[in-house]
Design a protein around this motif. Structure first.
Motif, PDB file in Angstrom:
ATOM      1  N   GLU A  39       0.916  -1.208  -0.158  1.00  0.00           N
ATOM      2  CA  GLU A  39      -0.102   0.033  -0.038  1.00  0.00           C
ATOM      3  C   GLU A  39       0.788   1.176  -0.064  1.00  0.00           C
ATOM      4  OE1 GLU A  39      -3.443   0.457   2.570  1.00  0.00           O
ATOM      5  OE2 GLU A  39      -3.756  -1.637   2.439  1.00  0.00           O
ATOM      6  N   VAL A  40       0.519   2.214  -0.943  1.00  0.00           N
ATOM      7  CA  VAL A  40       1.172   3.545  -0.989  1.00  0.00           C
ATOM      8  C   VAL A  40       0.549   4.422  -0.793  1.00  0.00           C
ATOM      9  CG1 VAL A  40       2.582   4.924  -2.448  1.00  0.00           C
ATOM     10  CG2 VAL A  40       2.797   2.244  -2.655  1.00  0.00           C
ATOM     11  N   LYS A  41       0.752   5.619   0.129  1.00  0.00           N
ATOM     12  CA  LYS A  41      -0.012   6.799   0.492  1.00  0.00           C
ATOM     13  C   LYS A  41       0.347   7.569  -0.610  1.00  0.00           C
ATOM     14  CE  LYS A  41      -1.728  10.050   3.691  1.00  0.00           C
ATOM     15  NZ  LYS A  41      -1.607  10.513   5.314  1.00  0.00           N
ATOM     16  N   ILE A  42      -0.775   8.240  -1.477  1.00  0.00           N
ATOM     17  CA  ILE A  42      -0.367   9.249  -2.483  1.00  0.00           C
ATOM     18  C   ILE A  42      -0.759  10.433  -2.066  1.00  0.00           C
ATOM     19  CG2 ILE A  42      -1.244   9.947  -4.680  1.00  0.00           C
ATOM     20  CD1 ILE A  42      -0.022   7.275  -4.895  1.00  0.00           C
ATOM     21  N   PRO A  43       0.180  11.285  -2.076  1.00  0.00           N
ATOM     22  CA  PRO A  43       0.267  12.868  -1.449  1.00  0.00           C
ATOM     23  C   PRO A  43      -1.149  13.651  -2.327  1.00  0.00           C
ATOM     24  CG  PRO A  43       2.148  12.449  -2.327  1.00  0.00           C
ATOM     25  CD  PRO A  43       1.649  11.407  -2.443  1.00  0.00           C
ATOM     26  N   LYS A  44      -1.628  14.610  -1.445  1.00  0.00           N
ATOM     27  CA  LYS A  44      -2.542  15.635  -2.119  1.00  0.00           C
ATOM     28  C   LYS A  44      -1.726  16.252  -3.376  1.00  0.00           C
ATOM     29  CE  LYS A  44      -3.563  17.662   2.068  1.00  0.00           C
ATOM     30  NZ  LYS A  44      -4.283  18.907   2.736  1.00  0.00           N
ATOM     31  N   GLY A  45      -2.623  16.604  -4.399  1.00  0.00           N
ATOM     32  CA  GLY A  45      -2.231  17.430  -5.475  1.00  0.00           C
ATOM     33  C   GLY A  45      -1.060  16.676  -6.527  1.00  0.00           C
ATOM     34  N   VAL A  46      -0.868  15.457  -6.191  1.00  0.00           N
ATOM     35  CA  VAL A  46      -0.155  14.978  -7.373  1.00  0.00           C
ATOM     36  C   VAL A  46      -0.821  15.141  -8.790  1.00  0.00           C
ATOM     37  CG1 VAL A  46       1.288  13.332  -5.742  1.00  0.00           C
ATOM     38  CG2 VAL A  46      -1.025  12.608  -7.244  1.00  0.00           C
ATOM     39  N   GLY A  49       2.653  12.779 -14.516  1.00  0.00           N
ATOM     40  CA  GLY A  49       4.293  13.224 -14.664  1.00  0.00           C
ATOM     41  C   GLY A  49       4.930  13.222 -13.465  1.00  0.00           C
ATOM     42  N   ASP A  50       4.384  13.108 -12.228  1.00  0.00           N
ATOM     43  CA  ASP A  50       5.095  13.120 -11.110  1.00  0.00           C
ATOM     44  C   ASP A  50       5.558  11.767 -10.807  1.00  0.00           C
ATOM     45  OD1 ASP A  50       4.358  15.777 -10.735  1.00  0.00           O
ATOM     46  OD2 ASP A  50       2.832  15.546  -9.011  1.00  0.00           O
ATOM     47  N   ARG A  51       6.607  11.718 -10.047  1.00  0.00           N
ATOM     48  CA  ARG A  51       7.231  10.460  -9.703  1.00  0.00           C
ATOM     49  C   ARG A  51       7.477  10.580  -8.334  1.00  0.00           C
ATOM     50  NH1 ARG A  51      12.546   7.542 -12.308  1.00  0.00           N
ATOM     51  NH2 ARG A  51      11.198   6.768 -13.696  1.00  0.00           N
ATOM     52  N   MET A  52       6.894   9.142  -7.660  1.00  0.00           N
ATOM     53  CA  MET A  52       7.054   8.912  -6.131  1.00  0.00           C
ATOM     54  C   MET A  52       8.161   7.707  -6.201  1.00  0.00           C
ATOM     55  SD  MET A  52       3.323   8.882  -4.789  1.00  0.00           S
ATOM     56  CE  MET A  52       4.073   8.079  -3.229  1.00  0.00           C
ATOM     57  N   ARG A  53       8.804   7.971  -4.903  1.00  0.00           N
ATOM     58  CA  ARG A  53       9.889   7.109  -4.541  1.00  0.00           C
ATOM     59  C   ARG A  53       9.412   6.208  -3.443  1.00  0.00           C
ATOM     60  NH1 ARG A  53      15.972   8.661  -2.929  1.00  0.00           N
ATOM     61  NH2 ARG A  53      14.528   9.721  -1.229  1.00  0.00           N
ATOM     62  N   VAL A  54       9.431   5.131  -3.331  1.00  0.00           N
ATOM     63  CA  VAL A  54       8.992   4.131  -2.050  1.00  0.00           C
ATOM     64  C   VAL A  54      10.438   3.400  -1.549  1.00  0.00           C
ATOM     65  CG1 VAL A  54       7.615   2.583  -1.271  1.00  0.00           C
ATOM     66  CG2 VAL A  54       6.710   3.841  -3.335  1.00  0.00           C
ATOM     67  N   ILE A  74       3.269   8.583 -11.870  1.00  0.00           N
ATOM     68  CA  ILE A  74       1.781   8.990 -11.531  1.00  0.00           C
ATOM     69  C   ILE A  74       1.099   9.160 -12.957  1.00  0.00           C
ATOM     70  CG2 ILE A  74       0.293  10.536 -10.379  1.00  0.00           C
ATOM     71  CD1 ILE A  74       1.882   8.645  -8.557  1.00  0.00           C
ATOM     72  N   VAL A  75      -0.084   8.726 -13.120  1.00  0.00           N
ATOM     73  CA  VAL A  75      -0.852   8.904 -14.191  1.00  0.00           C
ATOM     74  C   VAL A  75      -2.196   9.241 -13.470  1.00  0.00           C
ATOM     75  CG1 VAL A  75      -2.127   8.407 -16.247  1.00  0.00           C
ATOM     76  CG2 VAL A  75       0.226   7.493 -16.005  1.00  0.00           C
TER      77      VAL A  75
END
Length: 194
Positions: A39-46, A49-54, A74-75
């Motif tokens: 499970e990954v928590k997606i932050p507000k406003g993404v 084209g944004d990229r998250m690192r876990v 992120i799409v």
């Protein structure tokens, strides 16, 4: 919920790639593929084209080394209520001519819930009002704006009594009540003279 394909140390040879001979489980590669649900928590406003690192959810290291990181591109799906421009959102509201003429209140959906919004008297199609900082939020920025665009549409399914009232009202209207049409006719007549 995301499904990521990662690798973990081979439990047969403890990530060495060999037992007394080459490991029959990992075939000397020291790691085996496995699927893991995280499970990954997606932050507000993404935004797209944004990229998250876990951290620590990528491939495992060799010989007991540290796990790598998992990167998520992120799409964001499009939907019908809002048109997005960064953190600003535009929503289109349909109002009837009476509300457009007299003004009133309408309910508008926002990321923070339903808002009551004032419709100014004399509102025309494509008029926009801006609700400051009622758009999307992002941790590292101030909230965007919510832009409400109005479309004036005819009243449908009127009964005989309503029709009669509207016809009586129309008889009382003059060119002062409809200056744009009067101006159009005046300009058209001048154009035709030329």
């Amino acid at each position: 919920m995301f499904i990521s394909q990662t690798v973990r140390p081979c439990s047969h040879c403890n990530g060495t790639g060999y037992t007394t001979k080459e490991c029959s489980c990992c075939h000397g590669k020291k790691r085996v593929e496995c699927k893991q649900h995280i499970e990954v928590k997606i932050p507000k406003g993404v935004d797209t084209g944004d990229r998250m690192r876990v951290l620590g959810k990528g491939q495992c290291g060799v010989n007991g080394g540290k796990n790598g990181n998992l990167y998520l591109d992120i799409v964001v799906d499009k939907q019908n209520i809002f048109e997005r421009d960064g953190l600003n959102l535009t929503t289109t509201i349909h109002i009837n001519p009476i509300v457009a003429t007299l003004g009133g209140k309408v309910k508008v959906v926002s990321p923070k819930g339903i808002l009551d919004v004032d419709v100014p008297s004399g509102t025309m199609t494509n008029k926009k009002i801006i609700l400051k900082q009622k758009g999307l939020e992002r941790i590292d920025m101030k909230a965007g704006d919510l832009i409400v665009k109005f479309i004036v549409e005819p009243i449908k399914k009127i009964n005989a009594e309503q029709r009669k009232m509207l016809e009586e009202l129309e008889k009382t209207l003059t060119s002062k009540n409809d200056p744009y049409s009067s101006e159009y006719l005046k300009e058209a007549q001048e154009t035709l003279k030329d």
